[in-house]
Write a protein that holds these residues in place. Structure first.
Motif, short mmCIF file in Angstrom:
data_model
loop_
_atom_site.label_atom_id
_atom_site.label_comp_id
_atom_site.label_asym_id
_atom_site.label_seq_id
_atom_site.Cartn_x
_atom_site.Cartn_y
_atom_site.Cartn_z
N MET A 38 -123.33 24.42 71.71
CA MET A 38 -122.89 24.27 73.11
C MET A 38 -121.45 23.82 73.06
O MET A 38 -121.13 22.87 72.33
N ILE A 39 -120.57 24.50 73.78
CA ILE A 39 -119.17 24.08 73.75
C ILE A 39 -118.66 23.77 75.14
O ILE A 39 -119.00 24.44 76.13
N ASP A 40 -117.85 22.69 75.19
CA ASP A 40 -117.09 22.36 76.40
C ASP A 40 -115.75 23.07 76.26
O ASP A 40 -115.10 22.95 75.22
N SER A 41 -115.34 23.78 77.30
CA SER A 41 -114.06 24.49 77.19
C SER A 41 -113.43 24.64 78.58
O SER A 41 -114.12 24.51 79.60
N ASP A 42 -112.13 24.91 78.56
CA ASP A 42 -111.40 25.08 79.83
C ASP A 42 -111.67 26.47 80.38
O ASP A 42 -110.80 27.35 80.36
N MET A 43 -112.87 26.66 80.82
CA MET A 43 -113.27 28.00 81.27
C MET A 43 -113.66 28.02 82.75
O MET A 43 -114.42 28.89 83.19
N GLU A 44 -113.09 27.08 83.53
CA GLU A 44 -113.40 27.06 84.96
C GLU A 44 -113.16 28.43 85.60
O GLU A 44 -113.90 28.87 86.49
N HIS A 45 -112.09 29.11 85.14
CA HIS A 45 -111.73 30.39 85.76
C HIS A 45 -112.84 31.44 85.63
O HIS A 45 -112.93 32.34 86.44
N ALA A 46 -113.70 31.29 84.61
CA ALA A 46 -114.82 32.24 84.49
C ALA A 46 -115.81 32.02 85.63
O ALA A 46 -116.32 32.99 86.21
N PHE A 47 -116.09 30.76 85.91
CA PHE A 47 -117.05 30.45 86.97
C PHE A 47 -116.45 30.73 88.36
O PHE A 47 -117.12 31.26 89.25
N LEU A 48 -115.16 30.38 88.52
CA LEU A 48 -114.57 30.46 89.85
C LEU A 48 -114.08 31.87 90.20
O LEU A 48 -114.21 32.30 91.34
N ASN A 49 -113.54 32.58 89.17
CA ASN A 49 -112.88 33.85 89.47
C ASN A 49 -113.47 35.05 88.75
O ASN A 49 -112.97 36.17 88.91
N GLY A 50 -114.47 34.79 87.90
CA GLY A 50 -115.02 35.91 87.14
C GLY A 50 -114.07 36.39 86.06
O GLY A 50 -114.13 37.55 85.63
N ASP A 51 -113.22 35.51 85.58
CA ASP A 51 -112.21 35.88 84.57
C ASP A 51 -112.62 35.27 83.23
O ASP A 51 -112.64 34.05 83.08
N ASN A 52 -112.95 36.13 82.26
CA ASN A 52 -113.47 35.64 80.97
C ASN A 52 -112.39 35.42 79.92
O ASN A 52 -112.70 35.18 78.74
N THR A 53 -111.14 35.46 80.33
CA THR A 53 -110.05 35.32 79.36
C THR A 53 -110.19 34.02 78.55
O THR A 53 -110.35 32.94 79.12
N GLY A 54 -110.15 34.18 77.24
CA GLY A 54 -110.16 33.00 76.36
C GLY A 54 -111.55 32.46 76.07
O GLY A 54 -111.70 31.45 75.38
N MET A 55 -112.58 33.13 76.58
CA MET A 55 -113.92 32.58 76.40
C MET A 55 -114.49 32.91 75.01
O MET A 55 -114.41 34.05 74.57
N THR A 56 -115.03 31.91 74.35
CA THR A 56 -115.74 32.13 73.08
C THR A 56 -117.17 32.54 73.44
O THR A 56 -117.98 31.72 73.87
N ALA A 57 -117.44 33.83 73.31
CA ALA A 57 -118.73 34.37 73.72
C ALA A 57 -119.88 33.70 72.96
O ALA A 57 -119.71 33.29 71.80
#
Ligand SMILES: O=c1[nH]c(=O)c2[nH]c(=O)[nH]c2[nH]1
Length: 295
Positions: A38-57
């Motif tokens: 489980m990783i904590d990451s600065d991925m708010e934009h995935a939840f808010l905007n549907g933008d997966n940039t930088g996400m560790t799948a």
């Protein structure tokens, strides 16, 4: 205008099952782990905007579980492994602020064969149950069927599977070195009472172990679960003279060679599976004896 907050988010892979074998000459060490990342990451934009940039799948996380296991060159503890995995995620991915790793280790324990540690044979500690099924009727007929269930055995080598039918539906490679693992259920029907039920049980169980694992040094080669099953049953008939019919059920629990990112498989990392599994079953009797049913 409604406003929202996202106070928590993290993502990972659950129950990544792996087997890891370290070969120290003929002596093998093996572990089976269930790994949760489980990783904590600065991925708010995935939840808010549907933008997966930088996400560790999570699929990348799963592959990493196997790769880091492969990189553990020496037999290691789950603590050492989990630390290496957590550090890898945080040090590799700029957006990852924290990695949370949970690992469960199965209680595979090296089998002692006549007091000597087996080179490559393991049993799951304390999982098997001893069973008996008795019937008695008005005519005074007593039938005793003893057995065991959930005896989990594994060997890291001295097993192969070759020469089977190949057609357009066959993709399984032929191998002469694989992990063989099973959870054995066995019952044996007595034609007469043995002098001691405990001693007969011990002899039957040792017969199963001897045919599956072979001697502590070197083991014994198995060309299939079928052949090994037959030899396990024969051992009981040979060593427990009052036994007349043996039922054996042996799932073939597959450990699949793993090279998630094209790294070479070196008989080291396996995908541990329980489903789907092969299922091999037979009844073996003395000549002319009717087979008993499962119970
Ligand atoms: O020992 C084996 N028996 C089988 O019947 C079988 N089938 C399979 O896919 N692998 C194996 N291994």
């Amino acid at each position: 205008m409604a406003s929202y907050a996202l106070p928590l988010h993290h993502h990972g892979k659950s129950k990544v099952r792996l087997g890891r074998v370290w070969r120290d000459g003929n002596v093998h060490h093996m572990v089976e782990w269930d790994v949760y990342t489980m990783i904590d990451s600065d991925m708010e934009h995935a939840f808010l905007n549907g933008d997966n940039t930088g996400m560790t799948a999570t699929d990348t996380q799963k592959n990493t579980v196997y790769v880091i296991a492969q990189r553990m060159a020496q037999k290691c503890t789950i603590e050492q492994y989990a630390i290496a995995l957590a550090q890898h995620f945080v040090r590799t991915y700029p957006l990852v602020s924290k990695a949370k790793i949970y690992v469960e280790q199965k209680p595979w324990t090296r089998v002692q064969q006549t007091g000597a540690p087996h080179d490559h044979g393991f049993a799951l500690q304390g999982t098997e149950l001893r069973t008996v099924y008795v019937t008695y009727d008005k005519a005074g007929t007593l039938d005793v069927t003893a057995g065991l269930k959930d005896l989990s055995l594994l060997k890291t080598t001295q097993s192969g599977y070759e020469g089977f039918l190949r057609d357009q539906f066959t993709v399984l490679p032929e191998v002469n070195d694989r992990i063989m693992a099973s959870t054995v259920t066995c019952t044996w029907k007595y034609s007469a009472p043995p002098p001691c039920y405990d001693a007969a049980y011990a002899a039957a169980k040792q017969g199963l172990l001897d045919a599956f694992l072979g001697p502590a040094r070197g083991g014994v080669y198995s060309p299939s679960v079928q052949y090994t099953l037959y030899n396990m049953a024969k051992n009981i008939l040979d060593r427990v003279p009052q036994s007349e019919s043996i039922f054996l059920n042996m799932p073939n629990l597959h450990f699949i060679p793993c090279n998630p990112v094209g790294s070479t498989f070196n008989n080291d990392v396996y995908v541990a599976t329980s489903e789907p599994h092969g299922n091999i079953e037979a009844v073996i009797t003395r000549q002319g004896i009717a087979p008993h049913c499962k119970l």
